[in-house]
Design a protein around this motif. Structure first.
Motif, PDB file in Angstrom:
ATOM      1  N   UNK A 127       0.689  -1.407  -0.140  1.00  0.00           N
ATOM      2  CA  UNK A 127      -0.014  -0.050  -0.118  1.00  0.00           C
ATOM      3  C   UNK A 127       0.814   1.109   0.044  1.00  0.00           C
ATOM      4  N   UNK A 128       0.321   2.414  -0.086  1.00  0.00           N
ATOM      5  CA  UNK A 128       1.122   3.668  -0.114  1.00  0.00           C
ATOM      6  C   UNK A 128       0.739   4.668   0.677  1.00  0.00           C
ATOM      7  N   UNK A 129       1.538   5.379   1.615  1.00  0.00           N
ATOM      8  CA  UNK A 129       1.086   6.544   2.154  1.00  0.00           C
ATOM      9  C   UNK A 129       1.912   7.714   1.312  1.00  0.00           C
ATOM     10  N   UNK A 130       1.174   8.990   1.129  1.00  0.00           N
ATOM     11  CA  UNK A 130       1.890   9.906   0.322  1.00  0.00           C
ATOM     12  C   UNK A 130       1.547  11.338   1.038  1.00  0.00           C
ATOM     13  N   UNK A 136      -0.609  17.840   3.758  1.00  0.00           N
ATOM     14  CA  UNK A 136      -1.689  16.583   3.873  1.00  0.00           C
ATOM     15  C   UNK A 136      -1.262  15.357   3.511  1.00  0.00           C
ATOM     16  N   UNK A 137      -1.539  14.180   4.228  1.00  0.00           N
ATOM     17  CA  UNK A 137      -1.049  12.877   4.237  1.00  0.00           C
ATOM     18  C   UNK A 137      -2.367  12.024   3.661  1.00  0.00           C
ATOM     19  N   UNK A 138      -2.184  11.400   2.566  1.00  0.00           N
ATOM     20  CA  UNK A 138      -2.894  10.425   1.990  1.00  0.00           C
ATOM     21  C   UNK A 138      -2.530   9.000   2.229  1.00  0.00           C
ATOM     22  N   UNK A 139      -3.358   7.965   2.276  1.00  0.00           N
ATOM     23  CA  UNK A 139      -3.145   6.487   2.387  1.00  0.00           C
ATOM     24  C   UNK A 139      -4.014   5.981   1.543  1.00  0.00           C
ATOM     25  N   UNK A 140      -3.432   4.852   0.803  1.00  0.00           N
ATOM     26  CA  UNK A 140      -4.121   3.928  -0.217  1.00  0.00           C
ATOM     27  C   UNK A 140      -3.751   2.562   0.258  1.00  0.00           C
ATOM     28  N   UNK A 141      -4.869   2.086   0.879  1.00  0.00           N
ATOM     29  CA  UNK A 141      -4.802   0.655   1.525  1.00  0.00           C
ATOM     30  C   UNK A 141      -5.830  -0.260   0.952  1.00  0.00           C
ATOM     31  N   UNK A 142      -5.564  -1.122   0.037  1.00  0.00           N
ATOM     32  CA  UNK A 142      -6.608  -1.986  -0.516  1.00  0.00           C
ATOM     33  C   UNK A 142      -5.833  -3.536  -0.739  1.00  0.00           C
ATOM     34  N   UNK A 143      -6.815  -4.285  -1.231  1.00  0.00           N
ATOM     35  CA  UNK A 143      -6.144  -5.595  -1.403  1.00  0.00           C
ATOM     36  C   UNK A 143      -5.201  -5.967  -0.365  1.00  0.00           C
ATOM     37  N   UNK A 144      -6.142  -6.055   1.033  1.00  0.00           N
ATOM     38  CA  UNK A 144      -5.382  -6.739   2.175  1.00  0.00           C
ATOM     39  C   UNK A 144      -6.480  -7.536   2.733  1.00  0.00           C
ATOM     40  N   UNK A 154       0.429   2.831   9.277  1.00  0.00           N
ATOM     41  CA  UNK A 154       0.724   3.556   8.047  1.00  0.00           C
ATOM     42  C   UNK A 154      -0.573   4.427   7.940  1.00  0.00           C
ATOM     43  N   UNK A 155      -1.625   4.041   7.944  1.00  0.00           N
ATOM     44  CA  UNK A 155      -2.958   4.862   7.759  1.00  0.00           C
ATOM     45  C   UNK A 155      -3.367   5.967   8.636  1.00  0.00           C
ATOM     46  N   UNK A 156      -2.695   5.431  10.106  1.00  0.00           N
ATOM     47  CA  UNK A 156      -3.223   6.261  11.127  1.00  0.00           C
ATOM     48  C   UNK A 156      -2.457   7.612  10.854  1.00  0.00           C
ATOM     49  N   UNK A 157      -3.515   8.745  11.114  1.00  0.00           N
ATOM     50  CA  UNK A 157      -2.986   9.989  11.139  1.00  0.00           C
ATOM     51  C   UNK A 157      -3.062  10.685   9.645  1.00  0.00           C
ATOM     52  N   UNK A 158      -3.679   9.873   8.939  1.00  0.00           N
ATOM     53  CA  UNK A 158      -3.533  10.573   7.524  1.00  0.00           C
ATOM     54  C   UNK A 158      -5.061  11.259   7.360  1.00  0.00           C
ATOM     55  N   UNK A 208      -7.606  11.691  13.388  1.00  0.00           N
ATOM     56  CA  UNK A 208      -7.332  13.023  12.635  1.00  0.00           C
ATOM     57  C   UNK A 208      -7.857  12.933  10.973  1.00  0.00           C
ATOM     58  N   UNK A 209      -8.298  11.795  10.837  1.00  0.00           N
ATOM     59  CA  UNK A 209      -8.658  11.401   9.300  1.00  0.00           C
ATOM     60  C   UNK A 209     -10.146  12.028   9.196  1.00  0.00           C
ATOM     61  N   UNK A 210     -10.142  12.779   8.399  1.00  0.00           N
ATOM     62  CA  UNK A 210     -11.666  13.537   7.950  1.00  0.00           C
ATOM     63  C   UNK A 210     -12.264  13.035   6.743  1.00  0.00           C
TER      64      UNK A 210
END
Length: 262
Positions: A127-130, A136-144, A154-158, A208-210
């Motif tokens: 997956x990727x955290x950008x 600002x932070x973005x995460x793409x978390x699929x296929x898991x 990785x996704x926490x706080x994005x 913090x994810x909105x």
């Protein structure tokens, strides 16, 4: 200004676009190069502004347009060593400049892209955290198949998280898929269900994810309304209000030029 959009999402193809003033990147190219080009131009984006493609894994619904798109527009490919080897064996890196990306990440088009391991039945999935130029932070978390601690960290706080809500367990169990495929999807190296996805959302909002985008929905074993209501009701039970504490949406399966985030 940051621009983020899920162009395609689901078992028929996946592609997410992110951009800064320096250019854009794609996470996966799971439909034809022509379809990706059309989706970009629908948003007034020149396909030649894409600097790099970050591949999550080698399954066709994530790489169908990779070779043609990247060779045509001269953008680099980044992924894990295992995924690159699998793509090379499939002949998908011919005339493509490909690089292995380590967990420390790399900068592309002004964005800092860091991978994280996912739990999926592929060679070496990421997956990727950008981090965008505006912070600002973005995460793409699929296929898991399961939310491992590495994925969760990785996704926490994005600010925005694209997270898999692949199937409704009851629809899958009672559907027409053969037993071996049902077992694969339900395994820890398969796909996240609506319920498993929903269980993660309250903690994301607390961190913090909105913006939450439900992605990679199965055409056979899910419907957008069910995924959305499962997530929304779980968040409501945690005392969180849509429009106040979070924004929730479902990634479109096919190109919808009206969808643009940030």
């Amino acid at each position: 200004m940051s621009r983020i959009c899920t162009l395609f999402s689901g078992s028929s193809g996946n592609c997410t676009y992110l951009a800064s003033q320096e250019g854009g990147i794609l996470i996966d190219t799971g439909v034809s190069a022509r379809a990706i080009e059309r989706a970009l131009t629908d948003r007034d984006v020149d396909p030649k502004s894409i600097r790099a493609v970050f591949v999550t894994h080698e399954h066709t619904d994530h790489v169908a347009g990779l070779r043609v798109f990247c060779s045509r527009h001269g953008c680099k490919v980044y992924s894990s060593q295992g995924t690159l080897q699998a793509l090379e064996e499939k002949g998908m890196l011919n005339k493509v400049e490909a690089h292995c990306i380590g967990l420390e990440g790399i900068e592309a088009a002004g964005m800092m892209v860091r991978p994280f391991p996912i739990s999926h039945d592929c060679a070496e999935g990421y997956g990727y955290r950008i981090q965008m130029p505006d912070g600002r932070k973005v995460a793409v978390a699929t296929d898991t198949g399961v939310m491992t601690e590495e994925v969760r960290e990785a996704v926490t706080g994005c600010d925005l998280v694209v997270i898999e809500s692949n199937h409704d367990v009851r629809m899958l169990q009672n559907g027409r898929y053969p037993y071996y495929l049902k077992r694969r999807i339900l395994s820890q190296t398969g796909h996240l269900s609506n319920d498993a996805c929903a269980e993660e959302l309250a903690s994301l909002v607390k961190s913090g994810t909105t913006r939450l985008i439900l992605a990679h929905l199965s055409r056979e074993n899910n419907v957008p309304e069910l995924a959305y209501e499962t997530a929304k009701s779980t968040l409501a039970a945690a005392g969180m209000r849509e429009g106040m504490d979070f924004l929730l949406s479902v990634a479109p399966r096919v190109n919808d030029k009206n969808v643009m985030l940030f």
